[in-house]
Design a protein around this motif. Structure first.
Motif, PDB file in Angstrom:
ATOM      1  N   ASP A   1    -139.126  15.353 -55.345  1.00  0.00           N
ATOM      2  CA  ASP A   1    -138.628  15.646 -56.687  1.00  0.00           C
ATOM      3  C   ASP A   1    -137.228  16.254 -56.634  1.00  0.00           C
ATOM      4  OD1 ASP A   1    -139.778  17.951 -55.547  1.00  0.00           O
ATOM      5  OD2 ASP A   1    -140.076  18.868 -57.510  1.00  0.00           O
ATOM      6  N   ILE A   2    -136.940  17.041 -55.607  1.00  0.00           N
ATOM      7  CA  ILE A   2    -135.600  17.609 -55.439  1.00  0.00           C
ATOM      8  C   ILE A   2    -134.600  16.500 -55.119  1.00  0.00           C
ATOM      9  CG2 ILE A   2    -134.172  19.105 -53.982  1.00  0.00           C
ATOM     10  CD1 ILE A   2    -136.696  20.877 -53.645  1.00  0.00           C
TER      11      ILE A   2
ATOM     12  N   ARG B   1    -134.017  14.504 -58.392  1.00  0.00           N
ATOM     13  CA  ARG B   1    -133.172  15.242 -59.347  1.00  0.00           C
ATOM     14  C   ARG B   1    -131.729  15.307 -58.870  1.00  0.00           C
ATOM     15  NH1 ARG B   1    -137.456  19.056 -59.697  1.00  0.00           N
ATOM     16  NH2 ARG B   1    -136.235  20.435 -58.392  1.00  0.00           N
ATOM     17  N   SER B   2    -131.531  15.550 -57.576  1.00  0.00           N
ATOM     18  CA  SER B   2    -130.176  15.630 -57.030  1.00  0.00           C
ATOM     19  C   SER B   2    -129.462  14.280 -57.125  1.00  0.00           C
ATOM     20  CB  SER B   2    -130.212  16.085 -55.571  1.00  0.00           C
ATOM     21  OG  SER B   2    -130.747  17.372 -55.471  1.00  0.00           O
TER      22      SER B   2
ATOM     23  N   ASP C   1    -128.434  13.614 -60.605  1.00  0.00           N
ATOM     24  CA  ASP C   1    -127.278  14.439 -60.924  1.00  0.00           C
ATOM     25  C   ASP C   1    -126.003  13.792 -60.387  1.00  0.00           C
ATOM     26  OD1 ASP C   1    -125.953  16.870 -61.873  1.00  0.00           O
ATOM     27  OD2 ASP C   1    -125.714  17.351 -59.739  1.00  0.00           O
TER      28      ASP C   1
ATOM     29  N   ALA D   1    -138.861   7.360 -58.268  1.00  0.00           N
ATOM     30  CA  ALA D   1    -139.540   8.361 -59.090  1.00  0.00           C
ATOM     31  C   ALA D   1    -140.846   7.803 -59.656  1.00  0.00           C
ATOM     32  CB  ALA D   1    -138.630   8.815 -60.230  1.00  0.00           C
TER      33      ALA D   1
END
Length: 82
Positions: free
Chosen positions: A3-4, A7-8, A11, A62
């Protein structure tokens, strides 16, 4: 952990899209010569294509990660240590 990463990566995609938009605005100004404008325009197109592919890959990852817990329970996936 995944999940990190997701998300990164999303971004980074967002920041890159903003960079593309800023570069397009720069193309509209009179500060670059014709060759520089052409080269920057080509790089923007390549970067845009790459961002689209990365965005699709991240979103696919995801969705896949979201299915893992369900698939493990449904199919009885077990780890074997050697």
């Amino acid at each position: 952990m995944l999940d990190i990463i997701i998300r990164s990566a999303l971004d980074i995609v967002g920041r890159t899209e903003r960079l593309i938009e800023a570069s397009k605005r720069l193309l509209l100004t009179e500060g670059l010569d014709e060759v520089e404008v052409y080269e920057l325009d080509c790089e923007i197109e390549r970067l845009g294509d790459a961002v689209f592919v990365v965005d699709e890959a991240i979103r696919s990852l995801a969705r896949t990660v979201g299915y893992w817990p369900h698939a493990a329970r449904t199919h009885g996936i077990h780890r074997t240590l050697h």
